[in-house]
Design a protein around this motif. Structure first.
Motif, mmCIF file in Angstrom:
data_model
loop_
_atom_site.group_PDB
_atom_site.id
_atom_site.type_symbol
_atom_site.label_atom_id
_atom_site.label_comp_id
_atom_site.label_asym_id
_atom_site.label_seq_id
_atom_site.Cartn_x
_atom_site.Cartn_y
_atom_site.Cartn_z
ATOM 1 N N LEU A 39 0.827 -1.207 0.019
ATOM 2 C CA LEU A 39 0.114 0.019 -0.061
ATOM 3 C C LEU A 39 0.889 1.267 0.047
ATOM 4 O O LEU A 39 0.506 2.182 -0.661
ATOM 5 N N GLU B 275 0.710 4.242 -2.789
ATOM 6 C CA GLU B 275 0.315 5.756 -2.241
ATOM 7 C C GLU B 275 1.411 6.704 -2.316
ATOM 8 O O GLU B 275 1.470 7.986 -2.552
ATOM 9 N N LYS C 262 -9.888 -4.690 1.518
ATOM 10 C CA LYS C 262 -10.003 -3.384 1.509
ATOM 11 C C LYS C 262 -8.584 -2.870 1.138
ATOM 12 O O LYS C 262 -8.673 -1.797 0.319
ATOM 13 N N LYS D 211 -8.151 -0.285 -2.050
ATOM 14 C CA LYS D 211 -7.370 0.730 -1.993
ATOM 15 C C LYS D 211 -6.138 1.051 -3.019
ATOM 16 O O LYS D 211 -5.920 2.034 -3.727
ATOM 17 N N TYR E 281 -7.469 1.541 -6.516
ATOM 18 C CA TYR E 281 -7.898 2.993 -6.470
ATOM 19 C C TYR E 281 -6.900 3.879 -6.881
ATOM 20 O O TYR E 281 -6.933 4.929 -7.469
ATOM 21 N N CYS E 282 -5.953 3.822 -5.978
ATOM 22 C CA CYS E 282 -4.452 4.476 -6.257
ATOM 23 C C CYS E 282 -4.126 4.300 -7.810
ATOM 24 O O CYS E 282 -3.619 5.524 -8.362
ATOM 25 N N MET F 37 -16.782 0.353 -0.770
ATOM 26 C CA MET F 37 -15.524 0.720 -1.155
ATOM 27 C C MET F 37 -15.147 0.045 -2.671
ATOM 28 O O MET F 37 -15.018 0.739 -3.619
ATOM 29 N N SER G 232 -15.380 2.337 -6.279
ATOM 30 C CA SER G 232 -14.543 2.086 -6.982
ATOM 31 C C SER G 232 -14.792 1.921 -8.431
ATOM 32 O O SER G 232 -14.336 2.361 -9.379
ATOM 33 N N THR H 100 -3.724 11.171 -1.512
ATOM 34 C CA THR H 100 -4.806 10.741 -2.054
ATOM 35 C C THR H 100 -6.222 11.550 -1.704
ATOM 36 O O THR H 100 -7.010 12.035 -2.587
ATOM 37 N N ILE I 215 -11.776 5.296 2.730
ATOM 38 C CA ILE I 215 -10.216 5.274 2.928
ATOM 39 C C ILE I 215 -9.592 5.775 4.269
ATOM 40 O O ILE I 215 -8.738 5.141 4.730
ATOM 41 N N LEU J 173 -10.046 2.781 6.653
ATOM 42 C CA LEU J 173 -9.251 2.044 6.575
ATOM 43 C C LEU J 173 -7.780 2.271 6.996
ATOM 44 O O LEU J 173 -6.875 1.599 7.559
ATOM 45 N N LYS J 174 -7.166 3.579 6.535
ATOM 46 C CA LYS J 174 -5.914 4.055 7.154
ATOM 47 C C LYS J 174 -5.826 4.370 8.757
ATOM 48 O O LYS J 174 -4.903 3.419 9.499
#
Length: 690
Positions: free
Chosen positions: A551, A555, A587, A591, A594-595, A630, A634, A653, A682, A685-686
């Protein structure tokens, strides 16, 4: 003088038979002479054989809960039978020396394991020529020279004498059984003929269930498993037979004395049979009493097993002052032996550890650890590792600068020395946080990175654990994140076949990524290794660690995200994460995709490799509602036009999503709503990952 020939008559076929016998004898003599000449020629041209003891293999039976000292004691008994009881050796298994105070199970020794006997010193020639059947008293009085210690030798002789007595007890016991066999027939001739019944039971039971023992081979057969039961039952039964024999003897003599045997006329109650009965039962009672005493003596003797006496002397070492004197003033061989004894003493208890430190053992062990002899180095570092299990000794060791020597020995070519050094360092970093800074001082991180390249998986696991313990300290973690060497070493540890080592290395990389994502993302080989790990394991915890680090690649910046997408096994790895049905992994998959969709160039390439299919799979097999939202948002974002995305500066992001909302507000209201919902997911999730 004229020859005198004796004339006698004989059949005509005798001369012919004697001629045939003479020819046969001559043929046999000729054949034997040819064989003798051939053997002499063979022995003349063949090279001399080596000593058979150098190629001999010994078989020892032991239990997992027994100490290594007991195994050595059994080998000493075998060497005693060969006349080599002065042979000084140490056991090694899979490249690791075994310490006497530890158990067999501690080293992972199981059935049919092969241990090597490594000699520590050579014996004089006089010991090699000593006879195997030498007298035990002369053996105890001889000097042990450079062989085993006198106390151990005396204990060995004492054990051998106990086994010799056991062998004699069993021999005499069986001899008495044959006397009881004769007593069966004598009982039949006496007045009390029925006494032969219990005597017969005594003889049959003793003959069938008496254990067989020899000093060279030990117990033979299966009856030795019930030797204690046999001794108790036979001892009590023979004692009852003694009482019965004494009663019958007394009864017979009372009848004889009441009769008086007037004029020595043997009739009636003074018959010869009754007198024989009294004499026989009296003598037989003594034999039964001797059998009972031998049986109880054998019961007490059989409590001793091989190594019961020798074991405590093997674990008990010489006086520390003598060992320290040998370490200071002795030659290389004496120093090697002193290091070995210090390691053995340190492993036997905390009291010995403090005694060694009080006698200046730490400074001496550090000097021995820097010796050129590899065995001396290994024994010294092993002793240091045992001493450092006590936190109070760790502080003293750090004060005298011992850590610098340990980190320097991490560059040793010997894998065993590096392993012992890593073990000692692991004790320091795990017990006290304030001592961790001494490890990283003087290029300690570079030394640990060098040790991480060792092919030994156990050593790699120790180094990975040390890195993780160091990363828990913020100052050291900042220092590790600022250097490229620790990250490169952790990348090498991720390639280890040991899963525990991989897990420790991944946890450390995650901590460093929190401190400095740029340092982690700069490791090109790490990305390939991260995508390779899921192909080798099915552990969900390892998957989560890999996914968290991936991840950061997605990112961090456009280049790292592009490198991630360029990997041929990127989609297969993400697919494996999604199929675990773990909500965190699903998730992270959403993510990461999505990035990729946020950048125009990567968006088209993601569509080309059909990342949308993976999003649909996550939506259809979502583990919870949040994951479904999510994935669905997306997919809706993928269906929208990517207007304005290519003009966005390199922001985070969430900032990109906010900028998109300002660009597309009004004309794409539906897209704006799903983007805000995705941003909230998101953020959640973070928070969960952090």
């Amino acid at each position: 003088m004229p020859h005198i020939h004796a004339a006698f008559d004989r059949p005509p076929y005798i001369p012919v038979l004697s001629q045939e016998l003479d020819q046969m004898v001559e043929s046999i003599v000729l054949l034997l002479s040819i064989i003798a000449v051939g053997l002499a020629s063979y022995s003349m041209f063949m090279p001399p054989k080596r000593a058979i003891t150098s190629l001999r293999t010994f078989v020892v039976r032991t239990q997992l809960d027994e100490t290594v000292a007991r195994v050595r004691a059994q080998l000493l008994h075998i060497l005693y039978e060969l006349g080599k009881e002065n042979y000084q050796f140490r056991l090694r298994f899979k490249g690791q020396y075994l310490r006497d105070a530890f158990f067999v199970e501690d080293y992972g020794i199981y059935e049919n394991a092969i241990l090597k006997m490594i000699p520590l010193s050579r014996m004089p020639e006089s010991d090699h020529r000593r006879s195997v059947n030498s007298d035990t008293h002369s053996l105890a009085s001889t000097e042990s020279g450079p062989g085993i210690l006198p106390a151990i030798k005396n204990a060995l002789v004492e054990e051998v004498s106990v086994f010799i007595r056991r062998e004699n007890f069993i021999f005499n016991f069986r001899s008495l059984l044959y006397i009881h066999f004769m007593a069966i027939w004598f009982c039949a001739l006496s007045v009390d003929w029925y006494a032969s019944i219990w005597v017969a039971v005594l003889f049959i039971g003793g003959s069938l269930y008496c254990p067989t023992f020899t000093r060279q081979s030990g117990y033979i057969g299966q009856h030795y498993l019930y030797r204690n039961h046999f001794c108790i039952i036979f001892g009590l039964y023979s004692l009852a037979c003694v009482g019965a024999a004494l009663y019958l003897c007394a009864a017979a003599w009372i009848r004889v004395m009441d009769h008086g045997c007037k004029d020595y006329v043997f009739e009636g109650d003074c018959s010869s049979q009754l007198v024989f009965t009294g004499i026989f039962h009296g003598i037989h009672s003594l034999c039964l009493l001797a059998s009972c005493v031998l049986c109880w003596a054998l019961f007490h003797n059989m409590k001793l097993e091989y190594g019961d006496i020798v074991e405590k002397y093997l674990v008990q070492s010489r006086d520390i002052e003598e060992v320290m004197k040998s370490a200071r003033q002795g030659r290389m061989k004496e120093k090697r032996m002193a290091a070995f004894e210090l390691a053995t003493m340190a492993a036997s208890g905390d009291d010995n550890k403090f005694r060694i430190v009080a006698e200046g053992g730490l400074e001496m062990l550090i000097r021995l650890a820097l010796s050129k002899d590899e065995s001396t180095q290994e024994h010294s570092v092993e002793a240091i590792a045992e001493l450092l299990t006590v936190p109070a000794i760790q502080d003293n060791f750090i004060e005298i600068g011992g850590v610098r020597s340990l980190t320097a020995l991490l560059h040793s070519p010997s894998a065993r020395v590096v392993y012992q050094c890593a073990t000692a360092i692991s004790y320091i970093v795990s017990d006290a946080e304030e001592n961790r800074s001494s490890i990283v001082a003087d290029h300690g991180l570079e030394d640990l990175a060098h040790a991480a390249k060792m092919p030994n998986s156990v050593c790699q696991r120790l180094v990975a654990g040390i890195f993780l313990e160091l990363a828990f300290t913020p100052e050291i973690r900042n220092q590790m994140a600022s250097l490229n060497t620790p990250a490169r070493a952790l990348t090498d540890l991720c390639a280890s076949p040991d899963q525990e080592c991989q897990r420790l290395a991944l946890q450390t990389l995650e901590l460093l990524a929190i401190e400095s994502p740029e340092t982690i993302c700069a490791q090109d080989e790490l990305l390939k290794q991260l995508l390779k790990i899921p192909e080798l394991t099915y552990d969900t915890r390892t998957f989560i660690l890999v996914a968290k680090i991936l991840l950061y690649y997605a990112e961090d910046q456009q280049k790292t995200c592009e490198d991630l997408l360029d990997q041929p096994n990127c989609k297969s790895t993400l697919t494996k994460f999604a199929r675990t049905k773990d909500p965190i992994l699903q998730k992270v998959v959403v993510k990461v995709i999505y990035c990729m969709l946020q950048i125009r160039e990567l968006r088209y390439r993601a569509e080309h490799v059909k990342m949308d299919e993976l999003l649909r799979y996550v939506r259809e097999n979502a583990s919870d509602r949040e994951t479904w939202d999510m994935a669905d948002q997306s997919l809706q974002f993928l269906a929208c036009e990517p207007d304005g995305l290519q003009h966005l500066p390199p922001l985070s992001t969430l900032e990109k999503i906010d900028r998109m909302e300002s660009v597309t507000r009004g004309s794409l209201s539906s897209c704006v709503s799903l983007q805000s919902g995705l941003a909230d997911s998101i953020v959640d999730l973070k928070k969960g990952l952090e």
